[in-house]
Design an enzyme around this catalytic site. Structure first.
Site, short mmCIF file in Angstrom:
data_model
loop_
_atom_site.label_atom_id
_atom_site.label_comp_id
_atom_site.label_asym_id
_atom_site.label_seq_id
_atom_site.Cartn_x
_atom_site.Cartn_y
_atom_site.Cartn_z
N VAL A 3 0.03 1.93 -11.45
CA VAL A 3 -0.65 2.12 -10.14
C VAL A 3 1.05 2.82 -9.46
O VAL A 3 2.27 2.79 -10.14
CB VAL A 3 -0.32 0.82 -9.50
CG1 VAL A 3 -1.66 0.48 -9.59
CG2 VAL A 3 0.86 -0.05 -9.41
N SER A 4 1.40 3.41 -8.11
CA SER A 4 2.00 4.16 -7.40
C SER A 4 3.10 3.03 -7.23
O SER A 4 4.35 3.44 -6.76
CB SER A 4 2.73 5.67 -6.53
OG SER A 4 1.45 6.33 -7.57
N LYS A 5 3.07 1.80 -6.25
CA LYS A 5 3.97 1.69 -5.59
C LYS A 5 3.99 0.20 -6.37
O LYS A 5 2.93 -0.53 -6.28
CB LYS A 5 2.95 1.02 -4.54
CG LYS A 5 2.99 2.83 -3.44
CD LYS A 5 2.62 2.24 -2.30
CE LYS A 5 2.21 3.05 -1.03
NZ LYS A 5 2.00 3.35 0.28
#
Length: 202
Positions: A3-5
């Site tokens: 996931v990016s965050k």
């Protein structure tokens, strides 16, 4: 999984469920919380290091693995050399399963596109310099065929529904040049074989 965050606003639950459902063991799951554009992906590095010949790397979607097309191609080439497969479960890359012949063909098209992209950048730079040296000259010959264009043309011509005119426009070559290198069914002709052979010799 990725996931990016890392602030908790995104989870890998969906990816985890899909991978477990596809037969991946829980202890063989790796998870990064980082942007796909970042080079620092410690869990991806650990996963790639843990893989052995005969294993298959499984990802939920293709963009969970690579930063860009070129990075993906490099990763998969490295895996292939080590005898490791890649399987994508869903999304636009779901046809990729390098443990099968059809999956290898699909990824071959991806690889040709990546090399084509690199050569286009180089050609545009060269064309820009030439234009600066010869201001006022109009027109110009189409770009010549390159090994990447030959591979992309062969892969595209072998697919039903390919528009030859659009393909020529994308490659920057004439129909005569295209057909001199690749047949209408995607088979390499003599000029195409010679071009690829010259690239290997270099």
């Amino acid at each position: 999984m990725r996931v990016s965050k890392a602030d908790g606003s995104q989870t890998t639950d969906l990816q985890r469920d899909a991978l477990l459902g596809a037969g991946v063991e829980a202890e063989a799951l790796y998870e990064d919380k980082a942007s796909g554009a970042k080079d620092d992906r410690p869990q991806l590095a650990a996963c790639l290091k843990a893989l052995r010949s005969g294993d298959t790397l499984m990802v939920w979607k293709l963009d969970r693995l690579g930063r860009n097309l070129r990075h993906l191609v490099n990763v998969v080439h490295e895996l292939t050399e080590r005898g490791i497969g890649l399987k994508v479960l869903t999304g636009q890359g779901a046809a990729i399963d390098t443990t099968t012949a059809s999956g290898k063909l699909v990824f071959g098209i991806f690889a040709a596109l990546a090399e084509f992209e690199r050569e286009l950048i180089s050609e545009r730079t060269t064309a820009g310099l030439a234009s600066a040296r010869a201001r006022g000259r109009k027109g110009g010959r189409p770009y010549k065929m390159t090994p990447a264009k030959v591979r992309l043309a062969a892969a595209s011509m072998g697919q039903p529904g390919t528009n030859v005119g659009e393909l020529c426009k994308e490659l920057g070559v004439t129909r005569q040049t295209l057909y001199r290198h690749v047949s209408p069914t995607g088979q390499l002709r003599e000029d195409g074989r010679k071009l690829l052979a010259q690239r290997r010799i270099k």
